[in-house]
Design a protein around this motif. Structure first.
Motif, short mmCIF file in Angstrom:
data_model
loop_
_atom_site.label_atom_id
_atom_site.label_comp_id
_atom_site.label_asym_id
_atom_site.label_seq_id
_atom_site.Cartn_x
_atom_site.Cartn_y
_atom_site.Cartn_z
N LEU A 143 0.84 -1.19 0.00
CA LEU A 143 0.00 0.00 0.00
C LEU A 143 0.87 1.24 0.00
CD1 LEU A 143 -2.70 -0.76 2.73
CD2 LEU A 143 -3.07 -0.73 0.28
N LEU A 144 0.34 2.31 -0.59
CA LEU A 144 0.88 3.64 -0.41
C LEU A 144 -0.06 4.40 0.50
CD1 LEU A 144 1.81 4.47 -4.11
CD2 LEU A 144 3.35 3.67 -2.31
N ALA A 145 0.48 5.15 1.45
CA ALA A 145 -0.34 5.92 2.38
C ALA A 145 0.22 7.33 2.48
CB ALA A 145 -0.35 5.27 3.76
N THR A 146 -0.63 8.32 2.22
CA THR A 146 -0.20 9.71 2.39
C THR A 146 -0.15 10.03 3.87
OG1 THR A 146 -2.49 10.47 2.12
CG2 THR A 146 -1.09 10.47 0.16
N GLN A 147 0.96 10.60 4.33
CA GLN A 147 1.15 10.95 5.74
C GLN A 147 0.87 12.45 5.89
OE1 GLN A 147 4.99 8.81 5.37
NE2 GLN A 147 4.57 8.09 7.45
N ALA A 148 -0.39 12.76 6.23
CA ALA A 148 -0.90 14.12 6.13
C ALA A 148 -0.24 15.11 7.07
CB ALA A 148 -2.42 14.13 6.37
N GLU A 149 0.36 14.64 8.15
CA GLU A 149 1.03 15.54 9.08
C GLU A 149 2.52 15.69 8.76
OE1 GLU A 149 0.17 14.06 12.97
OE2 GLU A 149 -1.72 15.17 13.10
N ARG A 150 2.95 15.08 7.68
CA ARG A 150 4.35 15.13 7.29
C ARG A 150 4.46 15.60 5.84
NH1 ARG A 150 7.08 9.61 9.86
NH2 ARG A 150 6.44 9.95 12.03
N ALA A 168 2.08 18.11 3.47
CA ALA A 168 0.66 17.81 3.68
C ALA A 168 0.04 17.03 2.53
CB ALA A 168 -0.12 19.10 3.93
N PRO A 169 0.55 15.86 2.19
CA PRO A 169 -0.04 15.08 1.11
C PRO A 169 -1.46 14.62 1.46
CG PRO A 169 1.56 13.75 2.30
CD PRO A 169 1.69 15.15 2.83
N TRP A 170 -2.35 14.66 0.47
CA TRP A 170 -3.76 14.31 0.71
C TRP A 170 -4.11 12.99 0.01
CZ3 TRP A 170 -7.94 16.81 3.27
CH2 TRP A 170 -9.22 16.29 3.00
N LEU A 187 -8.56 0.48 6.20
CA LEU A 187 -9.16 1.78 6.54
C LEU A 187 -8.13 2.64 7.23
CD1 LEU A 187 -11.45 -0.68 7.16
CD2 LEU A 187 -12.89 1.36 7.25
N ALA A 188 -7.82 3.79 6.64
CA ALA A 188 -6.79 4.67 7.15
C ALA A 188 -7.27 5.44 8.37
CB ALA A 188 -6.36 5.66 6.06
N GLY A 189 -6.40 5.56 9.38
CA GLY A 189 -6.78 6.21 10.63
C GLY A 189 -6.69 7.72 10.63
N ARG A 245 -0.33 10.33 10.62
CA ARG A 245 -1.75 10.46 10.27
C ARG A 245 -2.02 10.08 8.82
NH1 ARG A 245 -5.83 13.68 8.67
NH2 ARG A 245 -4.64 15.54 8.18
N PRO A 246 -2.10 8.79 8.54
CA PRO A 246 -2.35 8.33 7.17
C PRO A 246 -3.72 8.77 6.67
CG PRO A 246 -2.59 6.51 8.73
CD PRO A 246 -2.02 7.66 9.50
N GLN A 247 -3.73 9.52 5.58
CA GLN A 247 -4.95 10.12 5.05
C GLN A 247 -5.62 9.23 4.01
OE1 GLN A 247 -6.55 13.15 5.49
NE2 GLN A 247 -7.94 12.90 3.77
N THR A 248 -4.85 8.83 3.01
CA THR A 248 -5.38 8.03 1.90
C THR A 248 -4.47 6.83 1.66
OG1 THR A 248 -6.26 10.03 0.84
CG2 THR A 248 -6.08 8.06 -0.52
N VAL A 249 -5.07 5.69 1.39
CA VAL A 249 -4.30 4.48 1.08
C VAL A 249 -4.68 3.98 -0.31
CG1 VAL A 249 -3.85 3.73 3.44
CG2 VAL A 249 -6.02 3.13 2.36
#
Length: 411
Positions: A78-85, A110-112, A363-365, A399-403
């Protein structure tokens, strides 16, 4: 899953959405992601009213059951955007101990959203700064395409300006990204090779999600603050807005009954969950909106669809006219509706194929406001549809936003 409860099963439902009572506990909870920009944490907004009735559905909300694919295939990560990084995480959902992150790629603040083009072995990421281009084999950012509507400053959080929803055309030649300026939003279409913006058209406010039709001719934005789905013909620069508000628009920007994310079904219709009460089906050709019932009765965000038509929806608690706690709702292709209660909140959902070939929901947290956590919940779908909660949590910091899944090439 934290504090598991026995899964609640419900019979298949095909009736129209009926009125519902307002949540009695919503006023005690922090304002969720549907709140107006800049709203301070505190009691929920204006009192909710019963939903407005929608046209009766003419077809089921899910497709006929087919045999799920369970043969092992190429390994999926999976790829997960780390919204706080400023990073994109490469995640192994099978890793149950320690961090599930096997690599991190610097992409921009801030990747979404993230979308994968397997043909070119690239991923595209919407950040606050531009669209990052990532080579999946070297795991390196190779480019950063600037937006036509560039934000004046770089920020973090749900209301930050810059890219939100993003999708790649089926042929891999175009990248479609929704860009928010704060008081307006645009769908920008970029050449996937050069990064040139070839089209830019206005869409509804805060487009959380972007989807592309199977033939690539149309693009759809899910306009959170507009209560709309905008249908875009990027080649001609034409747009059509379809109102999708099965619970009405009471409360305006402070409403909880807004669209968040969508998924396309096998017929090319968009499916959008609302409050664990209604699944809205949008025919983008006619603009007709019909609804079928959901059972979770909770404020819902992300949704994903498995190969056999099974839907998975993330629920975040009693906000607006929804009265139940956080949950994961799994709706089978035959209409079976299973609700898995959880103490965790989630933002987006993806379907991942495990090492044995079985499909799982991830499901991303990274819930957009209070309640986010550094991880994801993995749900084996076959077990869930049998009424068993076999879910487990994995750790993803930032904070993973999208996977999004992708197939791993031998390294």
């Amino acid at each position: 899953m934290t504090s598991r409860s026995r899964a609640a099963r419900h019979p298949a439902r095909t009736g129209r959405l009926a009125g519902s009572a307002a949540a009695t506990t919503a006023a005690l909870l922090t304002l969720a992601a549907c709140a107006a920009p800049g709203a301070a944490p505190g009691p929920a907004g204006p009192a909710e009213t019963s939903p407005t009735a929608s046209p009766a559905p003419t077809e089921p909300a899910t497709e006929p059951a087919t045999e799920p694919a369970t043969e092992p295939g190429p390994a999926q990560l999976l790829l997960a955007t780390q919204a706080e990084r400023d990073t994109l995480a490469v995640v192994d959902p099978a890793a149950r101990r320690g961090s599930a992150v096997v690599d991190e790629i610097a992409v921009g603040a801030a990747p979404w959203d993230v979308a994968v083009d397997e043909g070119s072995r690239r991923a595209f990421v919407s950040t606050a700064e531009g669209v990052a281009v990532v080579d999946l084999d070297s795991r390196v950012r190779t480019d950063l395409f600037p937006y036509d509507h560039r934000p004046a400053d770089v920020a973090f959080g749900e209301y930050r300006r810059g890219g939100l929803g993003l999708a790649v055309s089926p042929d891999g030649e175009r990248v479609h990204v929704a860009v928010s300026t704060g008081d307006a939003a645009f769908l920008e279409t970029l050449d996937a090779g050069s990064g040139e913006v070839v089209s830019s058209v206005p869409v509804g406010l805060r487009p959380f999600d972007v989807l592309v039709s199977d033939d690539g001719d149309e693009v759809y934005t899910v306009d959170h603050d507009g209560f709309t789905v905008t249908v875009v013909d990027p080649e001609r620069g034409r747009t059509r807005a379809i109102e999708v508000a099965p619970s009405g628009r009471e409360g305006g920007l402070a409403s909880f009954e807004k669209p968040h994310y969508a998924v396309l079904d096998a017929n090319g219709d968009l499916l959008l969950p609302y409050q664990g009460r209604a699944l809205a089906r949008v025919d983008p050709g006619t603009g007709r909106v019909t609804t079928t019932d959901l059972a979770a009765d909770t404020h819902q965000h992300g949704v994903a669809r498995a190969d056999d038509g099974t839907l998975v929806v993330a629920g975040n608690g009693p906000f607006g006219n929804a009265a139940s706690g956080p949950s994961i709702e799994v709706v089978g292709a035959d209409g079976t509706d299973v609700v898995l209660p959880t103490e965790r909140r989630h933002e987006t959902v993806a379907v991942w194929r495990g090492p044995d070939g079985a499909e799982h929901a991830v499901l991303a947290g990274g819930y957009t406001q209070q309640g986010a956590w550094d991880g994801a919940t993995v749900v084996p779908l076959a077990e869930a549809l049998d009424g068993a909660d076999a879910s487990y949590e994995i750790t993803i910091p930032g904070r993973p936003q999208t996977v999004a899944p992708f197939e791993e090439e031998p390294r």
